[in-house]
Scaffold this motif. Structure first.
Motif, mmCIF file in Angstrom:
data_model
loop_
_atom_site.group_PDB
_atom_site.id
_atom_site.type_symbol
_atom_site.label_atom_id
_atom_site.label_comp_id
_atom_site.label_asym_id
_atom_site.label_seq_id
_atom_site.Cartn_x
_atom_site.Cartn_y
_atom_site.Cartn_z
ATOM 1 N N ASP A 78 0.827 -1.208 0.000
ATOM 2 C CA ASP A 78 0.000 0.000 0.000
ATOM 3 C C ASP A 78 0.859 1.256 0.000
ATOM 4 O OD1 ASP A 78 0.905 -0.335 2.621
ATOM 5 O OD2 ASP A 78 -0.902 0.542 3.492
ATOM 6 N N GLY A 79 2.082 1.156 0.532
ATOM 7 C CA GLY A 79 2.995 2.292 0.470
ATOM 8 C C GLY A 79 3.433 2.580 -0.951
ATOM 9 N N VAL A 80 3.658 1.532 -1.737
ATOM 10 C CA VAL A 80 4.029 1.725 -3.137
ATOM 11 C C VAL A 80 2.887 2.367 -3.900
ATOM 12 C CG1 VAL A 80 4.721 0.563 -5.261
ATOM 13 C CG2 VAL A 80 5.653 -0.199 -3.069
ATOM 14 N N ALA A 81 1.660 1.917 -3.643
ATOM 15 C CA ALA A 81 0.501 2.533 -4.289
ATOM 16 C C ALA A 81 0.374 3.998 -3.891
ATOM 17 C CB ALA A 81 -0.768 1.765 -3.914
ATOM 18 N N ARG A 82 0.652 4.291 -2.615
ATOM 19 C CA ARG A 82 0.577 5.679 -2.151
ATOM 20 C C ARG A 82 1.660 6.523 -2.831
ATOM 21 N NH1 ARG A 82 -0.304 4.562 2.602
ATOM 22 N NH2 ARG A 82 1.830 4.271 3.327
ATOM 23 N N LEU A 83 2.849 5.964 -2.992
ATOM 24 C CA LEU A 83 3.907 6.690 -3.697
ATOM 25 C C LEU A 83 3.452 7.078 -5.094
ATOM 26 C CD1 LEU A 83 6.840 7.675 -4.159
ATOM 27 C CD2 LEU A 83 7.381 5.330 -4.867
ATOM 28 N N ARG A 84 2.841 6.166 -5.804
ATOM 29 C CA ARG A 84 2.407 6.458 -7.168
ATOM 30 C C ARG A 84 1.332 7.548 -7.168
ATOM 31 N NH1 ARG A 84 3.050 1.237 -11.003
ATOM 32 N NH2 ARG A 84 3.350 2.973 -12.447
ATOM 33 N N ASP A 85 0.461 7.534 -6.152
ATOM 34 C CA ASP A 85 -0.541 8.597 -6.036
ATOM 35 C C ASP A 85 0.118 9.945 -5.743
ATOM 36 O OD1 ASP A 85 -2.578 6.786 -6.486
ATOM 37 O OD2 ASP A 85 -3.063 6.509 -4.360
ATOM 38 N N VAL A 86 1.121 9.933 -4.880
ATOM 39 C CA VAL A 86 1.833 11.170 -4.553
ATOM 40 C C VAL A 86 2.523 11.730 -5.793
ATOM 41 C CG1 VAL A 86 3.843 12.094 -3.302
ATOM 42 C CG2 VAL A 86 2.169 10.678 -2.105
#
Length: 398
Positions: free
Chosen positions: A241-249
């Motif tokens: 979920d951190g990787v997904a959040r990075l892509r959103d950021v």
């Protein structure tokens, strides 16, 4: 094939430096990033050179000509000439005598192929004659550049055994230059040797990780690294979920016109826990400023005030922007736009103003001053007249 002329144009003092170091006798060549980026048509910031001359001879020639020279890496054969437009690193040709995955013992060489053989990737082992600009390519680097491919020179497992940091460098260069699937041999070697990263200093890991995260869009590469277990030995806190959040950021930064920030992006990979962010920052031996930024940004899971400026007042506009970017909440873009153009006002009331309203010096002065400040912020930083009325109301009860 030739290096484009724009790489060397307008660099005051460069031609003279090259002549001092034997360009006309074939004793010096451009190497590495300047050649690679120049051939790709990218802007070239730094110029590095390789030379047949010994470091002492390089320094002696430059000093005699009045060129400032600094022995920045003399133990590895590197000195830096300081020219009017910027520094030029000059390194004597080398070969590795021994390596242990963290450092190399080197010996000087007079063989260009031998020097190229110790470099990591084919695209970094390109040399250019400073007079003719002709490219020397020993390992197919030009072909790999054209194919947007990153390959190790020789056997990937051997190259990683020489310097474990090459695992992270491979992914950074892949994120920056490559299209399509990564080189299969390189990827297999990185997976097989991922645990070798534990032998590296935290500073070297942090340097490479932040360099990767600083790229325009490293999201897909970071996702690949997480999926194949590259981070597990050194940053097990990173989750899917951190990787997904990075892509959103990354997407929200672009949409809001916010400059990418590597520390913010590192925080995106972690759970919203300031204590955990501090532990990671300390483990990576980040600077105090970077550690503080991570801890403040990691509070993005907390409730947001109705007025984004209130968050900016408490933590500073930059930290507030970090939190909104990491949260991805509806309306985050509007809050970021407001904070990006906001100038923090000055809270002009002091303890003397509270005492002048009849409050005896002591703890009540600080308590009332803080209460006035909270109300002033809650009302959206009104003018001094309203601030005085807030103070009167809270001190006198009227």
């Amino acid at each position: 094939m030739k290096l484009p002329l724009h790489v060397i144009e307008g660099r005051e003092g460069l031609a003279g430096l090259l002549e001092l170091l034997g360009a006309s006798e074939g004793q010096i060549r451009f190497v590495g990033g300047a050649v690679r980026d120049g051939m790709l048509g990218h802007q070239v910031a730094d110029i590095d050179c390789a030379t047949l001359l010994m470091p002492d001879a390089v320094m002696e020639r430059l000093q005699r000509a009045g060129v400032k020279v600094v022995p920045t890496g003399i133990e590895h054969g590197t000195v830096t000439a300081v020219l009017p437009w910027g520094p030029v690193e000059v390194t004597t040709l080398r070969r590795d005598v021994s390596t242990d995955g963290r450092r190399a013992t080197i010996a000087y060489s007079n063989n260009w192929h031998e020097d190229a053989s110790r470099r990591d990737f084919t695209i970094n082992a390109l040399y250019a004659d400073p007079l003719t600009l002709e490219i020397t390519d020993f390992f197919g680097g030009l072909e790999d550049l054209a194919a947007h491919r990153v390959r190790f020179i020789g056997d990937p497992l051997t190259r990683i055994a020489e310097d474990h940091l090459r695992i992270l460098r491979f992914f950074r260069f892949y994120a920056r230059f490559a299209y399509g699937a990564p080189d299969a041999d390189a990827l297999a070697a990185c997976i097989a040797r991922a645990n070798d990263l534990m032998a590296l200093s935290r500073e070297r890991i942090a340097m490479e990780l932040l360099a990767l995260l600083r790229l325009p869009d490293p999201g897909a590469t970071v996702e690949l690294m997480e999926n194949i277990g590259i981070f597990r030995p050194v940053l097990p806190e990173i989750l899917a979920d951190g990787v997904a959040r990075l892509r959103d950021v990354i997407a929200l930064e672009a949409a809001c016109g916010i400059v990418p920030d590597a520390v913010r992006r590192l925080t995106a990979l972690l759970p919203p826990d300031p204590g955990l962010a501090e532990q990671v920052a300390q483990r990576l031996k980040l600077s105090n400023a970077q550690r503080k930024q991570m801890m403040l940004a990691a509070g993005w899971g907390e409730a947001f005030p109705q007025d984004p400026r209130a968050l900016g007042w408490t933590y500073g506009a930059e930290s507030a922007i970090d939190r909104y970017l990491l949260s991805g909440d509806v309306g985050a873009d509007a809050a970021i736009a407001l904070l990006a153009s906001w100038s923090r006002p000055v809270f002009v009331l002091t303890g003397k103003d509270i005492i002048a309203r009849g409050v005896r010096p002591g703890p009540d002065v600080a308590r009332l001053l803080q209460a006035v400040e909270r109300q002033w912020v809650a009302e959206g930083f009104p003018t001094r007249d309203r601030l005085d009325r807030i103070a009167d109301m809270l001190v006198t009860g009227r």
